[in-house]
Design an enzyme around this catalytic site. Structure first.
Site, PDB file in Angstrom:
ATOM      1  N   HIS A  26       0.844  -1.199   0.000  1.00  8.34           N
ATOM      2  CA  HIS A  26       0.000   0.000   0.000  1.00  8.34           C
ATOM      3  C   HIS A  26       0.875   1.244   0.000  1.00  8.34           C
ATOM      4  O   HIS A  26       2.040   1.212   0.415  1.00  8.34           O
ATOM      5  CB  HIS A  26      -0.946   0.013   1.205  1.00  8.34           C
ATOM      6  CG  HIS A  26      -0.265   0.294   2.520  1.00  8.34           C
ATOM      7  ND1 HIS A  26      -0.089   1.565   3.009  1.00  8.34           N
ATOM      8  CD2 HIS A  26       0.295  -0.542   3.431  1.00  8.34           C
ATOM      9  CE1 HIS A  26       0.541   1.503   4.176  1.00  8.34           C
ATOM     10  NE2 HIS A  26       0.797   0.244   4.454  1.00  8.34           N
ATOM     11  N   CYS A  27       0.298   2.337  -0.508  1.00  3.34           N
ATOM     12  CA  CYS A  27       0.955   3.632  -0.433  1.00  3.34           C
ATOM     13  C   CYS A  27       0.107   4.517   0.473  1.00  3.34           C
ATOM     14  O   CYS A  27      -0.599   4.010   1.337  1.00  3.34           O
ATOM     15  CB  CYS A  27       1.134   4.236  -1.824  1.00  3.34           C
ATOM     16  SG  CYS A  27      -0.405   4.504  -2.731  1.00  3.34           S
ATOM     17  N   ALA A  28       0.142   5.833   0.284  1.00  2.00           N
ATOM     18  CA  ALA A  28      -0.571   6.726   1.188  1.00  2.00           C
ATOM     19  C   ALA A  28      -2.088   6.579   1.101  1.00  2.00           C
ATOM     20  O   ALA A  28      -2.795   6.736   2.098  1.00  2.00           O
ATOM     21  CB  ALA A  28      -0.178   8.182   0.897  1.00  2.00           C
ATOM     22  N   THR A  29      -2.595   6.249  -0.093  1.00  2.73           N
ATOM     23  CA  THR A  29      -4.047   6.217  -0.266  1.00  2.73           C
ATOM     24  C   THR A  29      -4.570   4.929  -0.887  1.00  2.73           C
ATOM     25  O   THR A  29      -5.763   4.669  -0.838  1.00  2.73           O
ATOM     26  CB  THR A  29      -4.497   7.382  -1.185  1.00  2.73           C
ATOM     27  OG1 THR A  29      -3.848   7.256  -2.456  1.00  2.73           O
ATOM     28  CG2 THR A  29      -4.155   8.727  -0.564  1.00  2.73           C
ATOM     29  N   ARG A  30      -3.676   4.109  -1.488  1.00  2.00           N
ATOM     30  CA  ARG A  30      -4.143   2.985  -2.299  1.00  2.00           C
ATOM     31  C   ARG A  30      -3.559   1.644  -1.865  1.00  2.00           C
ATOM     32  O   ARG A  30      -2.403   1.562  -1.468  1.00  2.00           O
ATOM     33  CB  ARG A  30      -3.778   3.225  -3.772  1.00  2.00           C
ATOM     34  CG  ARG A  30      -4.613   4.276  -4.435  1.00  2.00           C
ATOM     35  CD  ARG A  30      -4.036   4.652  -5.779  1.00  2.00           C
ATOM     36  NE  ARG A  30      -2.994   5.671  -5.642  1.00  2.00           N
ATOM     37  CZ  ARG A  30      -2.308   6.163  -6.659  1.00  2.00           C
ATOM     38  NH1 ARG A  30      -2.531   5.740  -7.875  1.00  2.00           N
ATOM     39  NH2 ARG A  30      -1.387   7.078  -6.456  1.00  2.00           N
TER      40      ARG A  30
END
Length: 470
Positions: A26-30
């Site tokens: 995962h990244c910051a939003t996804r």
């Protein structure tokens, strides 16, 4: 509202079960998932899962937008279900094998420049603060004028605003070595060699106060303060050379010979071949960018403001990082930021119009937070979760971006930094440009919102999509 454990389980089933997941991160939003078989994904089911703001394939990954904070919790729940998460770098590595050659090149380019953007963001904010504090109106509040400002204070602000760009080649070469599998510390040293004070300063040579060194009577050698492309190429080739040497030099001599030969060969190439050649290429790129941004009658703003978010959808927008860095390094101003901010503000407004107009509770709960994220500079939830799904809001947002970009270009609006936009982006326009920044974005927001409200969305569209099963 479903619990995070239930949501994670629904995601797992909708993407084809645990056997279809090759890796996930995962990244910051996804949530970023590499799947074994795209055909097993139930797109409609994924998009209708609670808290999901959109889902799409990008850069070879299936990306599910949850938003800041929520994505971390869903990721943890999936790990609790026995799935082994991968690092974002591992997932990216797998994704690099997919897509066209151009897309892979742009992704790699982005991987080099994205890690150094936070430093440039901070530098831009420092520039904005200095611009604010040295405005005559602000100084007058303290009974001061520009002439009464302490020279030591100005020197202090110069340290804050000039350091990142003075040593930019070191940052770029470090990141390139990291991405291409070399030793980052060698990248740092090579980058610092390119700006060694023993070399004629690039800025001094440019203004005529210093002369370039001449080797063999025809090779001009200067420092490469602020240069990007030469440092990128030095980092790319240097990392590959280091890996080549490590495979062939005996282990007993590796610690001594590999860094010695890497630095010797690459700084020689960097100063005498790569630097002169690619610095000229850099000048061409900068001049072409400046020429486009200086097109008369606001044409640049219409084109860039109207098309930027389409480029974002394709996933190759990281190419603009180079252009923005060059603009800031050479001119201290970033007109590109002003234009793309309007494009993002218009998409946020279009999404807001959908959220306020619809009577569907799920869509409202999706659109309003997505719009807020877009106003903070993260447009993916708004674009993929709402605007593109119904298409017309996305088009109305493009028109709004073109309108705001037109004004930004017409009035020569330019930020002092990069990478922050819309509401946070106001910090880049404190040097007397703030009223114009508000006006341009206000126009983009108004056009995007009104067009979407009147022409771009109705609940009839939502019902038609439900009937068609989209």
């Amino acid at each position: 509202m479903a619990q995070n454990h239930e949501i994670a389980n629904e995601v797992l089933e909708a993407v084809g079960g645990r056997d279809n997941i090759a890796s996930f991160a995962h990244c910051a939003t996804r949530l970023r998932i590499m799947v074994n078989d795209k055909e097993k994904i139930d797109q409609n089911r994924v998009e209708n899962i609670d808290k999901v703001k959109g889902a799409f394939f990008n850069s070879g990954q299936y990306q599910i937008i949850f938003g800041t904070g929520t994505v971390n919790q869903i990721y943890e729940e999936m790990e609790k279900m026995g799935l082994d998460g991968s690092s974002k770098e591992e997932v990216k590595s797998q994704a690099k094998q997919q897509g066209s050659g151009f897309q892979r090149a742009i992704r790699t380019f982005g991987d080099v420049f994205v890690p150094i953007i936070p430093v440039l963001v901070a530098t831009g904010l420092f520039m904005g603060m200095r611009g604010l504090l040295t405005q005559p109106e602000i100084l007058a509040l303290f009974g001061m004028t520009k002439e009464t400002i302490s020279p030591n204070f100005l020197l202090y602000t110069q340290v804050l605003t000039d350091t990142a760009f003075a040593f930019l080649p070191a940052l770029v070469a470090w990141s390139a070595f990291r991405v291409f599998g070399g030793s980052p510390v060698l990248g740092i040293i090579l980058g610092l060699m390119l700006v060694n004070p023993a070399l004629p300063n690039a800025y001094s040579v440019a203004d005529g106060s210093a002369q370039a060194l001449r080797f063999f009577d025809f090779i001009p050698v200067v420092g490469y303060q602020g240069s990007v492309i030469p440092a990128f190429v030095v980092g790319l080739l240097g990392a590959k050379l280091e890996r080549f040497l490590r495979k062939r030099i005996p282990e007993a001599l590796d610690l001594i010979l590999t860094p010695f030969l890497t630095l010797l060969i690459m700084i020689t190439l960097g100063l005498f071949a790569i630097g002169p050649i690619f610095h000229s290429l850099e000048e061409v790129v900068l001049n072409a960018t400046t020429a486009v941004l200086n097109l008369p009658y606001g044409i640049a703003g219409i084109v860039i403001g109207g098309l930027h978010q389409i480029v974002v959808v394709t996933g190759v927008h990281h190419i603009f990082n180079l252009l923005e860095i060059q603009l800031l390094e050479r001119t201290g101003a970033n007109p590109f930021n002003a234009i793309i901010t309007c494009a993002m503000a218009a998409q946020a407004a279009a999404c807001l119009a959908v959220g306020l107009k619809t009577k569907d509770k799920k869509l409202k709960a999706l659109a309003l937070p997505s719009s807020f994220s877009a106003f903070l500079g993260i447009t993916e939830p708004a674009i993929f979760g709402v605007n593109l799904r119904y298409m017309k809001p996305f088009v109305m947002g493009l028109i709004g971006g073109a309108a705001g970009g037109f004004l930004a270009s017409l009035f020569h609006l330019a930020g002092t930094g990069m990478a922050i936009t819309v509401l946070p982006g106001t910090l880049l326009y404190l040097n007397s440009q703030l009223p114009m920044y508000i006006l341009c974005n206000g126009v983009a927001i108004a056009v995007g919102f009104v067009l979407t409200w009147v022409f771009g969305f109705s609940d009839k569209m939502l019902n038609e999509m439900k009937i068609s099963g989209k």
